[in-house]
Design an enzyme around this catalytic site. Structure first.
Site, PDB file in Angstrom:
ATOM      1  N   ASP A  40      23.182  14.681  70.101  1.00  0.00           N
ATOM      2  CA  ASP A  40      24.218  15.716  70.073  1.00  0.00           C
ATOM      3  C   ASP A  40      24.082  16.766  68.967  1.00  0.00           C
ATOM      4  OD1 ASP A  40      25.151  13.717  71.713  1.00  0.00           O
ATOM      5  OD2 ASP A  40      26.982  13.345  70.575  1.00  0.00           O
ATOM      6  N   GLU A 240      33.504  11.714  75.695  1.00  0.00           N
ATOM      7  CA  GLU A 240      32.997  11.909  74.339  1.00  0.00           C
ATOM      8  C   GLU A 240      32.995  13.393  73.997  1.00  0.00           C
ATOM      9  OE1 GLU A 240      29.601   8.622  73.649  1.00  0.00           O
ATOM     10  OE2 GLU A 240      28.891  10.392  74.695  1.00  0.00           O
TER      11      GLU A 240
END
Ligand SMILES: *[C@@H]1O[C@H](CO)[C@@H](O)[C@H](O)[C@H]1NC(C)=O
Ligand SMILES: *[C@@H]1O[C@H](CO)[C@@H](O)[C@H](O)[C@H]1NC(C)=O
Ligand SMILES: *[C@@H]1O[C@H](CO)[C@@H](O)[C@H](O)[C@H]1NC(C)=O
Ligand SMILES: *[C@@H]1O[C@H](CO)[C@@H](O)[C@H](O)[C@H]1NC(C)=O
Ligand SMILES: *[C@@H]1O[C@H](CO)[C@@H](O)[C@H](O)[C@H]1NC(C)=O
Length: 539
Positions: A40, A240
């Protein structure tokens, strides 16, 4: 505090000593770390005319693990410079007691946190502490094995080095009542300043139960729960990496809407396997996000997809930019096969940064995304432009065009399409066309598609060789417009004004430099093609 062993390790593991940036499949104009695993994007912050990109990083391996915050900076969102690791997994390499998971960062210009000193503005990062083992922390707080809590780190040198706020961390110890039992799936704090209420706002995910918790604070340290959101729309996997931000509607000064972005893993878009990114359009008043009525669907798998391809996840937003200049960056990989893609000595790249805006298209408020780039300095002389009044059914050879391309393609809609009725471009093809990636428009289904079934090495995962579609209506004047970004191991498609996007990795042979147009089910009228050839940002 950083001890001397850590300083030594930072130097060892951050220096891109042996990456050449011409390894097979190495992205030439997308960011990838010199070596090792990345996932990420995190802590995206524009500050002092520099774009900071932190990222989930393994300093000790090429698969997920040892999670730390890697760091890169850019002046133009196109040329990147890798920096020393910002937050190194505590206890790395052999006794890890805290990993630094995804989060976000702000410039605390008013020093609300009191963390500034000597006139230095503190940059403050909120991140998820993942504790592999039960322990009592320096703050006196006790955490259990595999607990996730939210913590603070700050920088007093404009983001180069960071200190964890150990006297109080974690600043959010447990999920709020009645969700305390979710303490192992409580993560990804996204923080921003809300000017109207003069407060910091934080969004966190309770991943397993598809809920987002919204918090507010005056000082970035003490947080109060103010609302919750979800579950809504797609819940086929964990939730998420939430982001919440305002965008002006139709470029106007008066009408603003709020966008909630949520990563989903697995349970991504139809035709994909693994992770994907959905969003909601609605209103936010400083405490509560309420999605628009026509934006919440019955059932639990329909959603607004930010990208309809397989390789766009954990999209994160820049703090520090005006609302009208909103930029988001996605991780250009997928948890389904992310750890086994055939690249070395790194794994994963970031997608091209995107400018996000909101436009009314066909009467509906629509998220519109466009590449946010500054590639003028890497455009070569090898520009190719052609127009055709009509391209006959069949293919039209474009010769060897290279592997790093910025393509603009437009053509007329077909009014009465039936059966196979497609037009588009083949890229990264070998001379014998055994390898090729097809990007085109299906006139009957009214969808743009990306076909990577023959794109090269597809052997490492059985779901990889697939075709992906995104809905796209032609423009009001009956034209289909595609912008297609091709790099050594990726293709990104922006359809129309950017209301439909498709992102996919490909792993073609080095010899796959050929391009072609294809027209099936009839001829295609008024074709305009422009291909810019790009060189490397690394050389
Ligand atoms: C974490 O780093 C250590 C030290 O380099 C390494 O031995 C280990 O394999 C790494 N773990 C993973 C999962 O990559
Ligand atoms: C690992 O680190 C913790 C915290 O610093 C320490 O208490 C423990 O003794 C260490 N264990 C080993 C095996 O070094
Ligand atoms: C920030 O606040 C702290 C604590 O009140 C103070 O010591 C420091 O001087 C302040 N820094 C700035 C830049 O205002
Ligand atoms: C925001 O909206 C919610 C839900 O309508 C309401 O309960 C809350 O009081 C509002 N907050 C503010 C600051 O207006
Ligand atoms: C969502 O869909 C799945 C798969 O169809 C189903 O098993 C689940 O019960 C649904 N959940 C809700 C909350 O409707």
């Amino acid at each position: 505090m950083v001890n001397s062993l850590e300083v030594l390790l930072l130097g060892l593991f951050a220096s891109p000593t042996w990456a050449t940036y011409i390894e097979p499949y190495r992205p030439q104009y997308h960011f990838s770390p010199a070596q090792n695993w990345m996932n990420d994007p995190t802590g995206l912050l524009y500050h002092n005319e520099l774009y900071h990109l932190f990222f989930q990083y393994n300093p000790g391996g090429i698969v997920w693990g040892n999670m730390s915050w890697g760091h890169a900076t850019s002046k133009d969102l196109s040329h990147w410079e890798e920096q020393p690791i910002a937050l190194l997994a505590r206890g790395f390499p052999d006794n890890i007691t805290e990993m630094f998971f995804t989060g976000s960062a702000v410039a605390d210009v008013k020093n609300t946190s009191g963390l500034g000193t000597d006139g230095k503005i503190p940059l403050v990062a909120l991140y998820t502490s993942n504790y592999p083992v039960t322990q009592t922390l320096p703050s006196g707080k006790t955490v259990k094995a595999n607990q996730q809590s939210q913590s603070i780190a700050y920088s007093l040198d404009d983001g180069l080095t960071w200190q964890t706020y150990d006297s109080a961390n974690p600043v959010i110890h447990y999920p709020p009542t009645p969700y305390e039992d979710q303490y192992q799936n409580f993560r990804d704090p996204f923080v921003f300043w809300h000017e109207q209420t003069h407060k910091w706002v934080l969004v966190t995910a309770l991943s397993e139960i598809h809920k987002l918790i919204i918090w507010t604070s005056d000082n970035l340290k003490e947080w109060s729960v103010v609302s919750e959101f979800g579950p809504f729309n797609a819940v086929g996997g964990v939730w998420e990496c939430p982001n919440l931000f305002p965008l002006p509607l139709d470029g106007g000064q008066t009408d603003t809407k709020w966008i909630m972005v949520v990563g989903l893993n697995p349970g991504g878009p139809p035709e994909t396997v693994g992770s994907g990114t959905q969003y909601f359009i609605g209103g936010f008043n400083g405490t509560t996000f309420i999605p628009d009525d026509d934006d919440v669907y019955p059932g639990n798998s329909t959603a607004n997809w930010m990208d309809w391809g397989p390789d766009f996840y954990a999209a994160a937003s820049y703090n520090g930019l005006p609302d009208a200049e909103h930029v988001s960056i996605g991780w250009m990989n997928n948890w389904q096969y992310g750890g086994i893609i055939p690249t070395y000595p790194w794994r994963s790249a970031m997608a091209t940064p995107r400018h996000l805006s909101l436009r009314t298209i066909g009467g509906k408020v629509t998220l519109v995304q466009q590449p946010k780039e500054n590639w003028a300095s890497i455009e070569t002389q090898k520009k190719y432009s052609r127009t055709w009044k009509s391209v006959a059914e069949g293919t039209e050879d474009l010769g060897s065009r290279g592997k790093t391309l910025d393509i603009e393609l437009s053509f007329d809609d077909r009014q009465q399409a039936s059966g196979v009725s497609e037009f588009g471009v083949i890229v990264q093809a070998t001379a014998d066309k055994k390898q090729q990636t097809r990007v085109g428009y299906d006139f009957q289904a009214r969808k743009v598609f990306l076909d990577r079934t023959l794109s090269g090495d597809v052997s490492f995962d059985k779901t990889f060789a697939s075709v992906y579609h995104a809905p796209l209506e032609p423009s009001a004047d009956g034209v289909v417009r595609l912008r297609i970004l091709v790099d050594w191991s990726s293709v990104e498609v922006f359809g129309g004004q950017g209301e439909s996007t498709l992102t996919a990795q490909i792993f073609p042979s080095e010899k796959a430099t050929y391009a072609k147009l294809f027209s099936s089910g009839g001829s295609t009228e008024n074709v305009q093609l422009g291909i810019s050839d790009l060189s490397s940002i690394w050389q």
